[in-house]
Design a protein around this motif. Structure first.
Motif, PDB file in Angstrom:
ATOM      1  N   PRO A 221      75.330  54.124 -38.534  1.00  0.00           N
ATOM      2  CA  PRO A 221      75.912  53.158 -37.588  1.00  0.00           C
ATOM      3  C   PRO A 221      77.404  52.965 -37.854  1.00  0.00           C
ATOM      4  CG  PRO A 221      73.893  52.276 -38.560  1.00  0.00           C
ATOM      5  CD  PRO A 221      74.192  53.572 -39.269  1.00  0.00           C
ATOM      6  N   GLY A 222      78.185  52.955 -36.800  1.00  0.00           N
ATOM      7  CA  GLY A 222      79.609  52.666 -36.938  1.00  0.00           C
ATOM      8  C   GLY A 222      80.459  53.807 -37.483  1.00  0.00           C
ATOM      9  N   ALA A 223      79.893  54.997 -37.618  1.00  0.00           N
ATOM     10  CA  ALA A 223      80.648  56.124 -38.181  1.00  0.00           C
ATOM     11  C   ALA A 223      81.734  56.630 -37.228  1.00  0.00           C
ATOM     12  CB  ALA A 223      79.701  57.262 -38.545  1.00  0.00           C
ATOM     13  N   GLY A 224      81.632  56.237 -35.965  1.00  0.00           N
ATOM     14  CA  GLY A 224      82.620  56.694 -34.984  1.00  0.00           C
ATOM     15  C   GLY A 224      82.052  57.722 -34.018  1.00  0.00           C
ATOM     16  N   LYS A 225      80.743  57.737 -33.890  1.00  0.00           N
ATOM     17  CA  LYS A 225      80.085  58.715 -33.019  1.00  0.00           C
ATOM     18  C   LYS A 225      80.548  58.592 -31.568  1.00  0.00           C
ATOM     19  CE  LYS A 225      76.120  56.980 -34.175  1.00  0.00           C
ATOM     20  NZ  LYS A 225      76.611  56.001 -35.152  1.00  0.00           N
ATOM     21  N   SER A 226      80.628  57.359 -31.078  1.00  0.00           N
ATOM     22  CA  SER A 226      81.021  57.175 -29.676  1.00  0.00           C
ATOM     23  C   SER A 226      82.485  57.539 -29.462  1.00  0.00           C
ATOM     24  CB  SER A 226      80.789  55.721 -29.242  1.00  0.00           C
ATOM     25  OG  SER A 226      79.420  55.415 -29.337  1.00  0.00           O
ATOM     26  N   THR A 227      83.325  57.185 -30.422  1.00  0.00           N
ATOM     27  CA  THR A 227      84.751  57.525 -30.305  1.00  0.00           C
ATOM     28  C   THR A 227      84.916  59.046 -30.320  1.00  0.00           C
ATOM     29  OG1 THR A 227      85.053  55.547 -31.660  1.00  0.00           O
ATOM     30  CG2 THR A 227      87.016  56.792 -31.132  1.00  0.00           C
ATOM     31  N   LEU A 228      84.166  59.701 -31.179  1.00  0.00           N
ATOM     32  CA  LEU A 228      84.194  61.167 -31.232  1.00  0.00           C
ATOM     33  C   LEU A 228      83.690  61.773 -29.918  1.00  0.00           C
ATOM     34  CD1 LEU A 228      82.745  61.803 -34.800  1.00  0.00           C
ATOM     35  CD2 LEU A 228      84.911  62.727 -33.972  1.00  0.00           C
TER      36      LEU A 228
ATOM     37  N   ILE B   8      79.850  52.288 -25.441  1.00  0.00           N
ATOM     38  CA  ILE B   8      80.050  53.672 -25.827  1.00  0.00           C
ATOM     39  C   ILE B   8      81.507  54.114 -25.725  1.00  0.00           C
ATOM     40  CG2 ILE B   8      77.613  54.259 -25.455  1.00  0.00           C
ATOM     41  CD1 ILE B   8      78.287  55.536 -22.935  1.00  0.00           C
ATOM     42  N   ARG B   9      82.401  53.139 -25.566  1.00  0.00           N
ATOM     43  CA  ARG B   9      83.842  53.413 -25.642  1.00  0.00           C
ATOM     44  C   ARG B   9      84.284  54.522 -24.718  1.00  0.00           C
ATOM     45  NH1 ARG B   9      84.874  50.227 -29.744  1.00  0.00           N
ATOM     46  NH2 ARG B   9      83.106  49.906 -31.108  1.00  0.00           N
ATOM     47  N   MET B  10      83.869  54.406 -23.477  1.00  0.00           N
ATOM     48  CA  MET B  10      84.169  55.489 -22.555  1.00  0.00           C
ATOM     49  C   MET B  10      84.739  55.005 -21.253  1.00  0.00           C
ATOM     50  SD  MET B  10      81.377  58.238 -23.148  1.00  0.00           S
ATOM     51  CE  MET B  10      81.285  58.914 -24.765  1.00  0.00           C
TER      52      MET B  10
ATOM     53  N   VAL C 256      90.344  61.734 -37.326  1.00  0.00           N
ATOM     54  CA  VAL C 256      90.626  60.315 -37.102  1.00  0.00           C
ATOM     55  C   VAL C 256      90.393  60.159 -35.605  1.00  0.00           C
ATOM     56  CG1 VAL C 256      92.296  58.434 -37.297  1.00  0.00           C
ATOM     57  CG2 VAL C 256      92.376  60.335 -38.927  1.00  0.00           C
ATOM     58  N   SER C 257      89.176  59.846 -35.245  1.00  0.00           N
ATOM     59  CA  SER C 257      88.808  59.989 -33.833  1.00  0.00           C
ATOM     60  C   SER C 257      89.538  58.993 -32.941  1.00  0.00           C
ATOM     61  CB  SER C 257      87.300  59.894 -33.650  1.00  0.00           C
ATOM     62  OG  SER C 257      86.822  58.664 -34.098  1.00  0.00           O
ATOM     63  N   THR C 258      89.883  57.839 -33.505  1.00  0.00           N
ATOM     64  CA  THR C 258      90.595  56.846 -32.694  1.00  0.00           C
ATOM     65  C   THR C 258      91.977  57.370 -32.269  1.00  0.00           C
ATOM     66  OG1 THR C 258      91.053  55.885 -34.856  1.00  0.00           O
ATOM     67  CG2 THR C 258      89.566  54.654 -33.430  1.00  0.00           C
TER      68      THR C 258
ATOM     69  N   ALA D 113      89.285  59.647 -41.429  1.00  0.00           N
ATOM     70  CA  ALA D 113      90.016  60.332 -42.493  1.00  0.00           C
ATOM     71  C   ALA D 113      91.337  59.625 -42.792  1.00  0.00           C
ATOM     72  CB  ALA D 113      90.260  61.790 -42.109  1.00  0.00           C
ATOM     73  N   ASP D 114      91.663  58.589 -42.020  1.00  0.00           N
ATOM     74  CA  ASP D 114      92.848  57.782 -42.324  1.00  0.00           C
ATOM     75  C   ASP D 114      92.571  56.824 -43.479  1.00  0.00           C
ATOM     76  OD1 ASP D 114      90.977  56.650 -40.537  1.00  0.00           O
ATOM     77  OD2 ASP D 114      92.446  55.212 -39.746  1.00  0.00           O
ATOM     78  N   ARG D 115      91.325  56.702 -43.860  1.00  0.00           N
ATOM     79  CA  ARG D 115      90.980  55.813 -44.968  1.00  0.00           C
ATOM     80  C   ARG D 115      91.227  56.502 -46.297  1.00  0.00           C
ATOM     81  NH1 ARG D 115      85.979  52.683 -43.043  1.00  0.00           N
ATOM     82  NH2 ARG D 115      86.893  51.517 -41.325  1.00  0.00           N
TER      83      ARG D 115
HETATM   84  N1  LIG Z   1      90.178  53.629 -38.932  1.00  0.00           N
HETATM   85  C1  LIG Z   1      89.402  54.306 -38.103  1.00  0.00           C
HETATM   86  N2  LIG Z   1      88.532  53.642 -37.314  1.00  0.00           N
HETATM   87  C2  LIG Z   1      87.743  54.342 -36.493  1.00  0.00           C
HETATM   88  C3  LIG Z   1      87.811  55.764 -36.407  1.00  0.00           C
HETATM   89  N3  LIG Z   1      86.902  56.179 -35.507  1.00  0.00           N
HETATM   90  C4  LIG Z   1      86.282  55.082 -35.050  1.00  0.00           C
HETATM   91  N4  LIG Z   1      86.794  53.971 -35.622  1.00  0.00           N
HETATM   92  C5  LIG Z   1      86.383  52.581 -35.374  1.00  0.00           C
HETATM   93  O1  LIG Z   1      85.103  52.381 -35.905  1.00  0.00           O
HETATM   94  C6  LIG Z   1      84.345  51.489 -35.090  1.00  0.00           C
HETATM   95  C7  LIG Z   1      83.048  52.125 -34.692  1.00  0.00           C
HETATM   96  O2  LIG Z   1      83.311  53.207 -33.815  1.00  0.00           O
HETATM   97  P1  LIG Z   1      82.214  53.764 -32.811  1.00  0.00           P
HETATM   98  O3  LIG Z   1      82.786  54.978 -32.178  1.00  0.00           O
HETATM   99  O4  LIG Z   1      81.698  52.699 -31.937  1.00  0.00           O
HETATM  100  O5  LIG Z   1      81.073  54.169 -33.847  1.00  0.00           O
HETATM  101  P2  LIG Z   1      79.562  54.562 -33.536  1.00  0.00           P
HETATM  102  O6  LIG Z   1      79.169  55.476 -34.638  1.00  0.00           O
HETATM  103  O7  LIG Z   1      79.405  55.060 -32.162  1.00  0.00           O
HETATM  104  O8  LIG Z   1      78.836  53.175 -33.686  1.00  0.00           O
HETATM  105  P3  LIG Z   1      77.342  52.776 -33.272  1.00  0.00           P
HETATM  106  O9  LIG Z   1      77.021  53.498 -31.987  1.00  0.00           O
HETATM  107  O10 LIG Z   1      77.374  51.309 -33.143  1.00  0.00           O
HETATM  108  O11 LIG Z   1      76.490  53.250 -34.416  1.00  0.00           O
HETATM  109  C8  LIG Z   1      85.243  51.148 -33.917  1.00  0.00           C
HETATM  110  O12 LIG Z   1      85.871  49.927 -34.182  1.00  0.00           O
HETATM  111  C9  LIG Z   1      86.234  52.287 -33.898  1.00  0.00           C
HETATM  112  O13 LIG Z   1      87.481  51.909 -33.329  1.00  0.00           O
HETATM  113  C10 LIG Z   1      88.757  56.425 -37.250  1.00  0.00           C
HETATM  114  O14 LIG Z   1      88.865  57.667 -37.268  1.00  0.00           O
HETATM  115  N5  LIG Z   1      89.526  55.651 -38.067  1.00  0.00           N
END
Ligand SMILES: Nc1nc2c(ncn2[C@@H]2O[C@H](COP(=O)(O)OP(=O)(O)OP(=O)(O)O)[C@@H](O)[C@H]2O)c(=O)[nH]1
Ligand SMILES: [Mg+2]
Length: 311
Positions: free
Chosen positions: A56-63, A99-101, A229-231, A195-197
């Motif tokens: 959860p929260g790994a950034g799957k939707s952003t990716l 889903i950030r879309m 760094v998907s964001t 990867a910015d962390r």
């Molecule tokens: N610093 C940083 N934050 C990120 C990165 N990618 C995603 N995030 C943040 O991490 C949070 C979760 O991102 P999501 O894309 O919603 O992650 P997810 O895996 O789809 O989350 P769930 O569907 O809830 O499991 C958001 O606040 C994003 O902005 C990244 O590469 N760097």
């Protein structure tokens, strides 16, 4: 001719609302759909399936959002099936937020479908497979399944993809969690997102050394680790290239064809058993079942009786 015909035509013309309506009927096991589904599925179009999973929260939707943009740039149409294990919500603005879309939803070459685990009838993985068949027949080139890597049915969904991506983050223990959840075995590509962390290099090295322990031959696919760094869209072109390389590997070894055959075989088996079950449970068989239960007959005997009862 009738409602079904026009719905079929609309879907072929790329009408997303018509497609969404049909998918809701598919999800609700609407039996009247059989003719339109067999018409639609006769088209035999092929989509490339990508699965994205991870904690959860790994950034799957952003990716996923970034990959959608990358495929659109490459002139491909893309559908996303987001399987949300907790949310009962589907559709509307809420979906976009989750889903950030928001930015790709208005693109006519992008279709987004959310499926909730809760309340879905029948197995989630088979439902997702049905949904993807219909989307494929509607002509989308790429289908991305996004699901959180927590339960078996979520894993089954991404495992059925042609290329499975497992997204991790540098947080300590993340890869160990992933190992426990069975994510290590199913990855064709690892993404070390965020990867910015700090510590992201250390996390990549740890993952690399665990991958090196694996047996492989000259013919094996070597699972790459892509830092993103998907964001900010960093590393997305590398990820895109890795997916292309994996697709090329599968094709060159005849494995894509094999995967598709296995998937088709399982799908036909699923259709047959569903249809067969529906036909089997006639009113008289259901009555017989209840009657025998009330007579305290053993379940095995009842099953035999039902199976030998040709009615
Ligand atoms: N610093 C940083 N934050 C990120 C990165 N990618 C995603 N995030 C943040 O991490 C949070 C979760 O991102 P999501 O894309 O919603 O992650 P997810 O895996 O789809 O989350 P769930 O569907 O809830 O499991 C958001 O606040 C994003 O902005 C990244 O590469 N760097
Ligand atoms: Mg998500």
């Amino acid at each position: 001719m009738n409602r079904a015909t026009s719905l079929f035509e609309k879907i072929q013309q790329g009408d997303k609302r018509a497609l969404a309506r049909l998918l809701s009927q598919v999800e609700n096991n609407d039996e009247s759909l059989s003719p339109i589904l067999s018409d639609l599925l006769r088209e035999n179009r092929l989509a490339y399936r990508i699965g994205i999973t991870g904690p959860p929260g790994a950034g799957k939707s952003t990716l996923t959002n970034q990959l959608v943009k990358a495929y659109r740039k490459a002139q491909k149409t893309v559908a996303v099936i987001a399987v949300d294990p907790t949310s009962p919500f589907t559709g509307g603005a809420l979906l976009g937020d989750r889903i950030r879309m928001n930015d790709v939803m208005l693109d006519s070459g992008v279709f987004i479908r959310s499926m909730a685990t809760r309340g879905s009838l029948g197995g989630l993985a088979t439902k997702a497979a049905e949904v993807s068949r219909v989307i494929e027949a509607a002509g989308y080139d790429i289908i991305i399944f996004e699901t959180v890597g927590v339960g078996q049915s979520e894993l089954d969904i991404v495992k059925a993809a042609d290329t499975t991506i497992v997204a991790l983050v540098p947080e300590s223990g993340d890869s160990i969690q992933a190992m426990k959840a069975g994510l290590m075995e199913i990855a064709d590509i690892f993404v070390m997102n965020k990867a910015d962390r700090t510590d992201s290099d250390k996390a990549v090295q740890a993952l690399e050394s665990s991958l090196q322990l694996r047996d492989h031959t000259a013919d094996s696919w070597l699972v790459p680790i892509i830092k993103t760094v998907s964001t900010r869209g960093i590393g997305i072109s590398d990820l895109f290239a890795a997916i292309e390389a994996h697709a090329h590997y599968l094709k060159s070894k005849g494995l894509l064809e094999k995967k598709r055959q296995t998937r088709d075989k399982e799908f036909v088996e699923h259709l047959v058993s569903e249809k067969w079950q529906r036909t089997f449970w006639t009113e008289s068989r259901q009555a017989l079942l209840l009657q025998k239960l009330s007579e305290h007959e053993s379940p095995y005997r009842i099953a035999e009786l039902l199976l030998s009862n040709h009615d």
